[in-house]
Write a protein that holds these residues in place. Structure first.
Motif, PDB file in Angstrom:
ATOM      1  N   LEU A 293       0.817  -1.213   0.000  1.00 20.05           N
ATOM      2  CA  LEU A 293       0.000   0.000   0.000  1.00 20.05           C
ATOM      3  C   LEU A 293       0.849   1.260   0.000  1.00 20.05           C
ATOM      4  N   ASN A 294       2.110   1.143   0.372  1.00 17.52           N
ATOM      5  CA  ASN A 294       3.003   2.302   0.375  1.00 17.52           C
ATOM      6  C   ASN A 294       3.896   2.371  -0.855  1.00 17.52           C
ATOM      7  N   ARG A 295       4.169   1.219  -1.494  1.00 12.32           N
ATOM      8  CA  ARG A 295       5.193   1.204  -2.533  1.00 12.32           C
ATOM      9  C   ARG A 295       4.735   0.691  -3.884  1.00 12.32           C
ATOM     10  N   HIS A 296       3.576   0.096  -3.962  1.00 12.83           N
ATOM     11  CA  HIS A 296       3.184  -0.505  -5.235  1.00 12.83           C
ATOM     12  C   HIS A 296       3.010   0.589  -6.294  1.00 12.83           C
ATOM     13  N   PRO A 297       3.684   0.460  -7.449  1.00  9.41           N
ATOM     14  CA  PRO A 297       3.579   1.501  -8.478  1.00  9.41           C
ATOM     15  C   PRO A 297       2.185   1.641  -9.067  1.00  9.41           C
ATOM     16  N   GLY A 298       1.375   0.585  -8.981  1.00 11.36           N
ATOM     17  CA  GLY A 298       0.013   0.696  -9.487  1.00 11.36           C
ATOM     18  C   GLY A 298      -0.798   1.732  -8.739  1.00 11.36           C
ATOM     19  N   LEU A 299      -0.579   1.830  -7.424  1.00 13.25           N
ATOM     20  CA  LEU A 299      -1.295   2.835  -6.632  1.00 13.25           C
ATOM     21  C   LEU A 299      -0.797   4.232  -6.955  1.00 13.25           C
ATOM     22  N   ALA A 361     -19.043  16.865 -15.311  1.00 15.38           N
ATOM     23  CA  ALA A 361     -18.413  15.702 -15.936  1.00 15.38           C
ATOM     24  C   ALA A 361     -16.978  15.530 -15.444  1.00 15.38           C
ATOM     25  N   SER A 362     -16.218  16.633 -15.378  1.00 13.25           N
ATOM     26  CA  SER A 362     -14.841  16.535 -14.893  1.00 13.25           C
ATOM     27  C   SER A 362     -14.787  16.153 -13.421  1.00 13.25           C
ATOM     28  N   GLN A 363     -15.782  16.603 -12.648  1.00 13.04           N
ATOM     29  CA  GLN A 363     -15.838  16.203 -11.250  1.00 13.04           C
ATOM     30  C   GLN A 363     -16.124  14.718 -11.109  1.00 13.04           C
ATOM     31  N   LYS A 364     -16.917  14.170 -12.022  1.00 15.61           N
ATOM     32  CA  LYS A 364     -17.184  12.733 -12.017  1.00 15.61           C
ATOM     33  C   LYS A 364     -15.923  11.936 -12.348  1.00 15.61           C
ATOM     34  N   GLN A 365     -15.069  12.505 -13.182  1.00 14.73           N
ATOM     35  CA  GLN A 365     -13.812  11.835 -13.482  1.00 14.73           C
ATOM     36  C   GLN A 365     -12.925  11.764 -12.243  1.00 14.73           C
ATOM     37  N   VAL A 366     -12.967  12.816 -11.434  1.00 21.28           N
ATOM     38  CA  VAL A 366     -12.226  12.785 -10.170  1.00 21.28           C
ATOM     39  C   VAL A 366     -12.786  11.697  -9.257  1.00 21.28           C
ATOM     40  N   GLU A 367     -14.105  11.615  -9.196  1.00 19.35           N
ATOM     41  CA  GLU A 367     -14.738  10.575  -8.377  1.00 19.35           C
ATOM     42  C   GLU A 367     -14.397   9.182  -8.907  1.00 19.35           C
ATOM     43  N   GLN A 368     -14.358   9.036 -10.226  1.00 18.38           N
ATOM     44  CA  GLN A 368     -13.991   7.758 -10.817  1.00 18.38           C
ATOM     45  C   GLN A 368     -12.578   7.351 -10.404  1.00 18.38           C
ATOM     46  N   ALA A 369     -11.653   8.307 -10.428  1.00 19.85           N
ATOM     47  CA  ALA A 369     -10.274   8.012 -10.032  1.00 19.85           C
ATOM     48  C   ALA A 369     -10.202   7.616  -8.560  1.00 19.85           C
ATOM     49  N   GLU A 370     -10.989   8.248  -7.722  1.00 21.14           N
ATOM     50  CA  GLU A 370     -11.001   7.895  -6.299  1.00 21.14           C
ATOM     51  C   GLU A 370     -11.512   6.471  -6.103  1.00 21.14           C
ATOM     52  N   ARG A 371     -12.577   6.121  -6.803  1.00 24.23           N
ATOM     53  CA  ARG A 371     -13.133   4.770  -6.689  1.00 24.23           C
ATOM     54  C   ARG A 371     -12.149   3.735  -7.232  1.00 24.23           C
ATOM     55  N   THR A 372     -11.486   4.078  -8.326  1.00 24.04           N
ATOM     56  CA  THR A 372     -10.498   3.168  -8.891  1.00 24.04           C
ATOM     57  C   THR A 372      -9.360   2.936  -7.917  1.00 24.04           C
ATOM     58  N   GLY A 373      -8.938   3.999  -7.224  1.00 19.41           N
ATOM     59  CA  GLY A 373      -7.880   3.852  -6.228  1.00 19.41           C
ATOM     60  C   GLY A 373      -8.286   2.932  -5.091  1.00 19.41           C
ATOM     61  N   ALA A 374      -9.522   3.088  -4.616  1.00 21.28           N
ATOM     62  CA  ALA A 374      -9.995   2.222  -3.532  1.00 21.28           C
ATOM     63  C   ALA A 374     -10.048   0.762  -3.972  1.00 21.28           C
ATOM     64  N   ALA A 376      -8.234  -0.557  -6.380  1.00 16.68           N
ATOM     65  CA  ALA A 376      -6.854  -1.012  -6.583  1.00 16.68           C
ATOM     66  C   ALA A 376      -6.216  -1.417  -5.261  1.00 16.68           C
ATOM     67  N   ARG A 377      -6.459  -0.654  -4.203  1.00 16.08           N
ATOM     68  CA  ARG A 377      -5.906  -1.017  -2.879  1.00 16.08           C
ATOM     69  C   ARG A 377      -6.449  -2.360  -2.413  1.00 16.08           C
ATOM     70  N   SER A 378      -7.754  -2.579  -2.655  1.00 14.96           N
ATOM     71  CA  SER A 378      -8.342  -3.855  -2.260  1.00 14.96           C
ATOM     72  C   SER A 378      -7.764  -5.005  -3.083  1.00 14.96           C
ATOM     73  N   ASP A 379      -7.646  -4.803  -4.397  1.00 15.98           N
ATOM     74  CA  ASP A 379      -7.131  -5.858  -5.271  1.00 15.98           C
ATOM     75  C   ASP A 379      -5.671  -6.182  -4.955  1.00 15.98           C
ATOM     76  N   ILE A 380      -4.883  -5.156  -4.699  1.00 16.71           N
ATOM     77  CA  ILE A 380      -3.464  -5.384  -4.412  1.00 16.71           C
ATOM     78  C   ILE A 380      -3.309  -6.106  -3.075  1.00 16.71           C
ATOM     79  N   SER A 381      -4.112  -5.753  -2.099  1.00 22.16           N
ATOM     80  CA  SER A 381      -4.050  -6.462  -0.808  1.00 22.16           C
ATOM     81  C   SER A 381      -4.386  -7.935  -0.987  1.00 22.16           C
ATOM     82  N   LEU A 382      -5.409  -8.208  -1.803  1.00 22.91           N
ATOM     83  CA  LEU A 382      -5.788  -9.596  -2.061  1.00 22.91           C
ATOM     84  C   LEU A 382      -4.682 -10.330  -2.822  1.00 22.91           C
TER      85      LEU A 382
END
Length: 479
Positions: A293-299, A361-374, A376-382
């Motif tokens: 969660l601190n070093r993975h380049p995907g995050l 629309a641009s604000q939704k893109q920010v929200e999309q990136a936040e959801r993608t990050g969450a 990604a953290r779950s997938d990487i932990s798994l």
């Protein structure tokens, strides 16, 4: 002498021939081919790969391109000063029609008194030509200096610089991910080549030994000690051993080529760092998850994508704000030069484009990136947990196979001594030797699975560069 006693006597007489291939008992590892090879440790192979990898070079070039682009936009929004100059020449012609003027002059003469008309009639007055062409030509030059300074653009320039900076961070994350991937690829090919070579040696040794047994079985058949079925079984075992040896040899050659190309070596590479296992468990699962969660380049890449979306949103908002620009220009000449300077203000009060919708629309893109990050953290932990458990399973499997190795050795000793005493057959010895080769190969495969699982775990935790530290910690070396 009974038939059984005769059989045992012949077996004892032929036993030295059968045992000559193996040196008496233990299954010896075949020597490596004598062709030239470059000895290379894992650390040396990694250093060579990092220096010559095309994939890493491409990733570094992408990072440098984005860094240069970011440097080029550092002063975006500052003043722009330009000098312009021109030189010119022209030639202009104007055609004048004089017929109307001649007619007017005639009309004026008719309006005069008769005495004057008679006088004018005696005096010849020249007539104007029907047309006349005026010509104008000249040359000249002009030079001026101009300046434009966007004083306020609503934050658009900051948004552009921030967007390019986020793209640079994304390229750096991609380069880091590429580095982890080539590290894992090197582990696969370096230790995979070792495993393939070891399997080829074991299969080649088994082929040679079984070939000796096959020849001895032919002599025993001629002596009437074994049946034709037993002879055919020995021949079939030899053919199978030969096929397995050829396949293992081809697999080892392909693995060697793959390793040589990975490290950009001219010839064959001889790995010097053996397969290994750390008999004790590695760090706990939580430690690897925290590292991921601190070093993975995907995050880091997801974070860069979010920053890009935020800067795009800021750019949309900047278009809704007023813009102030200072400008000025002056002729470059001595004396009384022309010049102009001023401020320009532009504020769009109404636009056919729905700015509110674009901002949402641009604000939704920010929200999309936040959801993608969450996610990604779950997938990487798994992923880390799966790799951690796979590593522990590989460790247990290797350690538990010690009993199978010892059993195979004891069975081979038993069949060897039994052949001397006449209590075992040639097929029994062939089966024992084949089984030991199989068990030793499987255990080497288990060690390789441990090494590959470790590489996968370190990659998922962002720790691929620490693989050599785990090599140093290994207490089991598969030589």
């Amino acid at each position: 002498m009974t038939h059984l006693h005769l059989r045992n006597a012949l077996l004892q007489a032929l036993a030295p021939l059968l045992l000559a291939a193996t040196g008496g008992a233990a299954f010896a590892q075949a020597s490596a081919p004598a062709d030239e090879a470059t000895a290379m440790s894992f650390d040396a192979a990694r250093a060579r790969m990092l220096d010559r990898s095309d994939k890493l070079a491409a990733a570094r070039a992408a990072v440098e391109a984005k860094q240069l682009q970011s440097d080029g936009l550092k002063r975006l929004g500052g003043p722009v000063v330009s000098v312009s100059g021109l030189a010119y020449a022209y030639n202009a012609n104007l055609n004048l029609d004089l017929d109307p003027l001649n007619q007017k002059l005639g009309q004026i003469g008719q309006a005069l008194p008769p005495s004057i008309q008679s006088f004018i009639a005696r005096v010849p007055i020249p007539q104007l030509p029907n047309s006349y062409t005026l010509n104008r030509h000249d040359t000249g030059s002009n030079a001026s200096v101009s300046a434009v300074w966007p004083i306020y653009l609503g934050g658009a320039t900051d948004a552009v610089r921030g967007f390019v900076s986020a793209q640079t961070r994304e390229a750096e994350a991609d380069a880091e991910q590429a580095s982890h991937e080539v590290d894992t690829l090197l582990v696969q090919r370096y230790f995979g080549a070792q495993l393939a070579q070891r399997a080829a040696q074991l299969r080649a040794q088994a082929e040679r030994t079984i070939a000796q047994h096959d020849a001895a079985a032919q002599k025993m058949l001629a002596a009437g000690v074994i049946s034709r079925v037993e002879r055919l079984q020995a021949s079939a075992a030899y053919e199978e051993a030969r096929r397995n040896a050829r396949k293992a040899e081809n697999d080892a050659a392909l693995a060697a080529v793959a390793l040589a190309r990975t490290v950009r070596a001219e010839g064959r590479v001889a790995p010097q760092t053996p397969l290994f296992v750390i008999s004790a468990p590695v760090e706990p699962l939580g430690w690897f998850i925290d590292s991921a969660l601190n070093r993975h380049p995907g995050l880091e890449k997801v974070a860069a994508k979010k920053s890009q979306a935020e800067q795009l949103h800021e750019g949309e908002e900047a278009l809704r704000r007023p813009q102030v620009i200072a400008f000025g220009t002056r002729q470059l000449k001595s004396g009384n030069a022309d010049w102009v300077a001023g401020l320009g203000v532009r504020w769009t009060l109404y636009d056919s484009v729905d700015r509110d919708a674009l901002s949402a629309a641009s604000q939704k893109q920010v929200e999309q990136a936040e959801r993608t990050g969450a996610q990604a953290r779950s997938d990487i932990s798994l992923l880390v947990e799966r790799n951690w458990r796979a590593l522990d399973n590989a460790r247990r499997q290797y350690l538990e196979m010690q009993a199978s190795v010892e059993l195979a050795r004891e069975v081979l000793k038993l069949r060897t001594s039994g052949l001397r005493e006449g209590t075992s057959t040639t097929l029994d010895l062939i089966d024992a030797e084949t089984n030991q080769a199989k068990v030793l190969t499987e255990r080497a495969q288990a060690a390789n699975e441990y090494v590959q699982a470790l590489a996968q775990l370190l990659e998922s935790a962002g720790l691929s560069d620490r693989f050599s530290d785990y090599i140093a910690r290994a207490d089991v070396k598969v030589n």
